[in-house]
Design a protein around this motif. Sequence first.
Motif, PDB file in Angstrom:
ATOM      1  N   GLY A 101     -30.957 -78.396  -6.819  1.00  0.00           N
ATOM      2  CA  GLY A 101     -29.592 -77.891  -6.820  1.00  0.00           C
ATOM      3  C   GLY A 101     -29.001 -77.806  -5.426  1.00  0.00           C
ATOM      4  N   PHE A 102     -27.733 -77.362  -5.374  1.00  0.00           N
ATOM      5  CA  PHE A 102     -27.045 -77.171  -4.088  1.00  0.00           C
ATOM      6  C   PHE A 102     -26.657 -75.708  -3.957  1.00  0.00           C
ATOM      7  CE2 PHE A 102     -23.247 -77.058  -1.356  1.00  0.00           C
ATOM      8  CZ  PHE A 102     -23.775 -77.656  -0.218  1.00  0.00           C
ATOM      9  N   ASP A 103     -27.170 -75.044  -2.906  1.00  0.00           N
ATOM     10  CA  ASP A 103     -26.910 -73.630  -2.660  1.00  0.00           C
ATOM     11  C   ASP A 103     -25.867 -73.507  -1.554  1.00  0.00           C
ATOM     12  OD1 ASP A 103     -26.926 -70.931  -2.229  1.00  0.00           O
ATOM     13  OD2 ASP A 103     -28.974 -70.831  -1.424  1.00  0.00           O
ATOM     14  N   VAL A 104     -24.628 -73.175  -1.946  1.00  0.00           N
ATOM     15  CA  VAL A 104     -23.532 -73.103  -0.972  1.00  0.00           C
ATOM     16  C   VAL A 104     -23.790 -72.027   0.078  1.00  0.00           C
ATOM     17  CG1 VAL A 104     -22.142 -71.479  -2.323  1.00  0.00           C
ATOM     18  CG2 VAL A 104     -21.016 -73.051  -0.769  1.00  0.00           C
ATOM     19  N   GLY A 105     -24.574 -71.019  -0.261  1.00  0.00           N
ATOM     20  CA  GLY A 105     -24.856 -69.932   0.666  1.00  0.00           C
ATOM     21  C   GLY A 105     -25.642 -70.370   1.894  1.00  0.00           C
ATOM     22  N   ALA A 106     -26.286 -71.519   1.825  1.00  0.00           N
ATOM     23  CA  ALA A 106     -27.084 -72.008   2.952  1.00  0.00           C
ATOM     24  C   ALA A 106     -26.268 -72.876   3.917  1.00  0.00           C
ATOM     25  CB  ALA A 106     -28.271 -72.809   2.430  1.00  0.00           C
ATOM     26  N   VAL A 107     -24.955 -73.059   3.619  1.00  0.00           N
ATOM     27  CA  VAL A 107     -24.094 -73.894   4.464  1.00  0.00           C
ATOM     28  C   VAL A 107     -22.966 -73.025   5.021  1.00  0.00           C
ATOM     29  CG1 VAL A 107     -22.679 -75.977   4.568  1.00  0.00           C
ATOM     30  CG2 VAL A 107     -24.640 -75.896   3.016  1.00  0.00           C
ATOM     31  N   PRO A 108     -23.079 -72.547   6.268  1.00  0.00           N
ATOM     32  CA  PRO A 108     -22.061 -71.650   6.843  1.00  0.00           C
ATOM     33  C   PRO A 108     -20.652 -72.227   6.795  1.00  0.00           C
ATOM     34  CG  PRO A 108     -23.986 -71.793   8.276  1.00  0.00           C
ATOM     35  CD  PRO A 108     -24.173 -72.824   7.209  1.00  0.00           C
ATOM     36  N   GLN A 109     -20.511 -73.547   6.926  1.00  0.00           N
ATOM     37  CA  GLN A 109     -19.176 -74.173   6.968  1.00  0.00           C
ATOM     38  C   GLN A 109     -18.445 -74.086   5.632  1.00  0.00           C
ATOM     39  OE1 GLN A 109     -21.967 -75.347   8.089  1.00  0.00           O
ATOM     40  NE2 GLN A 109     -21.742 -76.293  10.112  1.00  0.00           N
ATOM     41  N   LYS A 152     -19.387 -70.012  -5.435  1.00  0.00           N
ATOM     42  CA  LYS A 152     -19.971 -70.901  -6.445  1.00  0.00           C
ATOM     43  C   LYS A 152     -21.468 -70.636  -6.586  1.00  0.00           C
ATOM     44  CE  LYS A 152     -16.810 -74.854  -6.224  1.00  0.00           C
ATOM     45  NZ  LYS A 152     -16.694 -76.305  -5.951  1.00  0.00           N
ATOM     46  N   PRO A 153     -21.985 -70.688  -7.818  1.00  0.00           N
ATOM     47  CA  PRO A 153     -23.444 -70.530  -8.009  1.00  0.00           C
ATOM     48  C   PRO A 153     -24.161 -71.816  -7.583  1.00  0.00           C
ATOM     49  CG  PRO A 153     -22.380 -71.044 -10.098  1.00  0.00           C
ATOM     50  CD  PRO A 153     -21.271 -70.890  -9.087  1.00  0.00           C
ATOM     51  N   VAL A 154     -25.475 -71.771  -7.582  1.00  0.00           N
ATOM     52  CA  VAL A 154     -26.254 -72.982  -7.271  1.00  0.00           C
ATOM     53  C   VAL A 154     -25.924 -74.046  -8.318  1.00  0.00           C
ATOM     54  CG1 VAL A 154     -28.572 -73.976  -7.115  1.00  0.00           C
ATOM     55  CG2 VAL A 154     -28.115 -71.723  -6.139  1.00  0.00           C
ATOM     56  N   GLY A 155     -25.451 -75.217  -7.853  1.00  0.00           N
ATOM     57  CA  GLY A 155     -25.083 -76.305  -8.764  1.00  0.00           C
ATOM     58  C   GLY A 155     -26.247 -77.252  -8.972  1.00  0.00           C
ATOM     59  N   LYS A 156     -26.624 -77.461 -10.226  1.00  0.00           N
ATOM     60  CA  LYS A 156     -27.765 -78.343 -10.519  1.00  0.00           C
ATOM     61  C   LYS A 156     -27.403 -79.802 -10.211  1.00  0.00           C
ATOM     62  CE  LYS A 156     -28.363 -76.990 -14.807  1.00  0.00           C
ATOM     63  NZ  LYS A 156     -28.942 -76.852 -16.171  1.00  0.00           N
ATOM     64  N   LEU A 157     -28.414 -80.566  -9.777  1.00  0.00           N
ATOM     65  CA  LEU A 157     -28.233 -81.996  -9.516  1.00  0.00           C
ATOM     66  C   LEU A 157     -28.407 -82.741 -10.836  1.00  0.00           C
ATOM     67  CD1 LEU A 157     -27.776 -84.124  -7.274  1.00  0.00           C
ATOM     68  CD2 LEU A 157     -30.249 -84.316  -7.063  1.00  0.00           C
ATOM     69  N   VAL A 158     -27.303 -83.345 -11.319  1.00  0.00           N
ATOM     70  CA  VAL A 158     -27.337 -83.983 -12.636  1.00  0.00           C
ATOM     71  C   VAL A 158     -26.847 -85.419 -12.547  1.00  0.00           C
ATOM     72  CG1 VAL A 158     -27.041 -81.829 -13.912  1.00  0.00           C
ATOM     73  CG2 VAL A 158     -25.021 -83.110 -13.192  1.00  0.00           C
ATOM     74  N   THR A 159     -27.320 -86.241 -13.478  1.00  0.00           N
ATOM     75  CA  THR A 159     -26.872 -87.626 -13.564  1.00  0.00           C
ATOM     76  C   THR A 159     -25.540 -87.671 -14.310  1.00  0.00           C
ATOM     77  OG1 THR A 159     -28.068 -87.953 -15.630  1.00  0.00           O
ATOM     78  CG2 THR A 159     -29.238 -88.507 -13.588  1.00  0.00           C
TER      79      THR A 159
END
Length: 453
Positions: A412-420, A429-436
């Motif tokens: 997934g993608f955790d927006v909290g880990a990207v200060p920008q 936004k919650p952690v977004g799963k990586l989906v096809t």
Amino acid sequence: MAPSSPTPSALLDFLRSSYPSAVTSSTSEADLPGLSHELFPKTSYTDNEKVETSQWLTTSSRLATPDEDEAKHAERLGSLNIHLSTRTTLLGSKPSVADVALYYRLAPAVKSWSAEERTGEHGYHHIVRFIDFVQNAPLFALSIKDEEKVKIDLSDVKFVHKPLDAKEEKERKKKEKAAAAAAGGDRKELLSGKGKGEEGNKPSKKEQARDAAARAEEEVKGAVTGEGAQPPKKEKKEKQPKPQKQAPKETALSPCLIDLRVGHILKADNHPNADSLYVSTIACGDAPGTDNTSEYEGQVVRTVCSGLNGLVPLEEMQGRKIVAVCNLKPVTMRGIKSAAMVLAASPRLKEGEEDNHKGPVELVTPPADAKAGERVVFEGWAGEPEGVLNPKKKVWETLQPGFTTTAGLEVGFDVGAVPQLQAGEEARKPVGKLVTASGGTCTVKSLGNAVVR
């Protein structure tokens, strides 16, 4: 039907009979990719040619697989025939161990081909020509008895593809150009009022002389009295302000800018110049002719170097689906250009801990039914990827810290880990799963709460 498959030991015996000083009793199948220089010591090979030789060795073994699907086998033969249509050998003009292996594995099948299969309209003309060349050329100097060679009648050609006559083609283009120029000239005359229809309106020579004398008289009068006709002054046109160039639109930072796709590893090898690297041939769904791609077994592929040697067993790299980053700028890694990156997970470092690159490492795995080239996105971050990421903007470096795995082993993608991305709605936004694109989730085998890169 595919031919019966010669065993690796039988191939080594065949090589040993022709090259006894280069292929000894201790030579094994694993040594085959590096044998070219031993067989042909006067020929030098680039790193890319060494990798290509290894790939052709694999292809030749697949062409000789007896239980292969007939349609797939015909497709492989068709691709090989096209490849050889512009080449003398598999590498172009250089001999290699792959040429000898391909000859050994295909010759039994070519022997049984009908004349139509060999040189018919849909036959494999170039494969037949290649077989004839390898078995007879002094360049290869194969130790084969005449009765064992494939009998090829060079005069028995069922269908001749008409070659393009260079002289005729040049003449045709010349005529087309002349016709276009003539048409353009006629149009120019008509537009300027100088067509043939107006030749009768030209003034006679006497009239032209009389007009010239009258103009001269007027000019003399004007010079004496100052009253001559003065040419009208041209009005100065007001300069229009130049429209200001609009600044290029700044694309909002988002993980959707990264072109993530399902990739299918068709083949993986050890890098010839780096112990820590693999060189993989990966189908990523690119269109033919795409920059930094080539063709392998009828598919458009990218060559990808990855630092997974010693972390992921080589056998686990073969024939599997992965997720690839496809819009990073290509980089040359120890002599081989790498045109994508394979995503993998590794444990998150604790505070003060150093990364010793010893693993464990697990490849990100898309759903089993995902197709090569299928787009992969993070839920909640829809959008189109950039063509090629600008290295100066460091988009990948900025967003990568947000790539993670969950306790449930989903990527997934955790927006909290990207200060920008901490300003505005995105920060919530919650952690977004990586989906096809077809809806399946990408996962890892066992590494939860891990870093993905």
